[in-house]
Design an enzyme around this catalytic site. Structure first.
Site, PDB file in Angstrom:
ATOM      1  CG  MET A 256       3.356   1.612   7.669  1.00 54.70           C
ATOM      2  SD  MET A 256       3.084   0.272   8.847  1.00 54.70           S
ATOM      3  CE  MET A 256       1.281   0.308   9.020  1.00 54.70           C
ATOM      4  CB  CYS A 257      -0.681   5.273   5.580  1.00 56.00           C
ATOM      5  SG  CYS A 257      -1.346   4.592   4.048  1.00 56.00           S
ATOM      6  N   GLY A 258      -2.739   3.923   6.810  1.00 52.99           N
ATOM      7  CA  GLY A 258      -3.950   3.207   7.200  1.00 52.99           C
ATOM      8  C   GLY A 258      -4.366   2.152   6.193  1.00 52.99           C
ATOM      9  N   GLY A 260      -2.773   2.364   2.692  1.00 53.09           N
ATOM     10  CA  GLY A 260      -1.899   2.452   1.531  1.00 53.09           C
ATOM     11  C   GLY A 260      -2.065   3.690   0.681  1.00 53.09           C
TER      12      GLY A 260
END
Length: 299
Positions: A256-258, A260
């Site tokens: 995951m991240c901020g 995608g």
């Protein structure tokens, strides 16, 4: 195993010289974080690009029903957008961004998830320029030089490749997240809550039970990927051990991240390192904060 293949600048030049039956279409997918106030779309029109390139807008080709940025589109939206770019099912697509490897992996993954094959990720555009490969610098007025096509894909691997908000919420609420390896590609300062998110009003921090793996830690200094499994594995293990966590290649893994985008970078790195079961939380941190609100802070 990644859904797309890495292509060095040398291999790209060789592919262009050897392929005679199919079109090789460069796909510029340059995208910037909102706090940088830059437009990949405008730069495509005004600045440099590879010859014959189209511009794939990850903010435009998305789930139009979602309030979250660049979520995977449905097949209807995807097919319409690919047709408008004049792309064909038998085209060889080579994806790049002008930063290096930032938004291009997200674009390459999207193309492959929704059924295009083959898809290559140029590894990477700055390295290609340094090799002396010529680029176009004249201004253009269209995001594609090709006439409209009739692109039709009936392949959608989203269910296999992603996890939903509901999936993540259940993992956290039941404690089952301990049986997964969930890795967050944002910077360590955003993960710990020490630095703000680039989107105004969004709190920083992380989902309980998630570990940090900033995307820059899995790239080389020139923002290229290594294709060597052992070298990539060492990069990941070295960082994870510094945070006091463990890295297990046989554990089900979620990236995951901020929003995608850079999550696909670490997803790719994890797959190169030998992890076989990696899915992306597409809504990532933005969706989590806006829907759930449960935030952990501190390392």
């Amino acid at each position: 195993m990644t859904l797309y293949k890495l292509l060095t600048p040398k291999a790209f030049a060789e592919l262009l010289s050897k392929e005679t039956k199919r079109r090789i279409i460069p796909v510029d997918s340059t995208w910037y974080l909102p706090n940088l106030n830059r437009s990949g779309k405008q730069e495509f029109l005004d600045e440099e690009r590879l010859k014959g390139a189209v511009y794939f807008d990850i903010d435009g080709v998305k789930d139009m029903k979602s309030e979250y940025p660049h979520m995977l589109p449905d097949l209807s939206t995807f097919n319409k957008s690919m047709s408008e770019l004049g792309l064909k099912k038998d085209d060889i697509l080579v994806v790049y961004d002008r930063i290096g490897n930032f938004s291009a992996p997200r674009c390459a993954w999207t193309l492959a998830v929704l059924g295009h094959d083959p898809v290559y990720l140029l590894n990477n555009f700055p390295a290609l320029k340094l090799s002396g490969y010529p680029v176009e610098t004249s201004k253009v007025t269209s995001f594609t030089p090709y006439e409209m096509s009739e692109y039709v894909s009936d392949v959608d691997l989203a269910e296999k490749e992603t996890v939903s908000f509901e999936d993540m919420q259940k993992l956290v609420s039941t404690g089952d997240i301990k049986n997964y390896q969930v890795l967050d590609a944002r910077s360590l300062q955003r993960f710990t809550g020490e630095a703000p998110e680039p989107r105004p009003g969004l709190s920083s921090g992380h989902i309980p039970g998630v570990q940090p793996l900033p995307f820059l830690e899995v790239l080389n200094s020139d923002k290229t990927f290594t294709s060597d499994r052992e070298e990539m594995l060492k990069k990941i293990q070295d960082f994870v051990s510094q945070t006091g966590n463990e890295f297990e290649t046989d554990k089900p893994t979620i990236a995951m991240c901020g929003t995608g985008v850079t999550g696909v970078i670490i997803k790719t790195a994890l797959e190169i390192s030998g992890v076989k079961n990696v899915r992306l939380y597409d809504g990532s941190w933005t969706e989590w904060v806006m829907k759930d609100g449960e935030v952990a802070k501190g390392s």
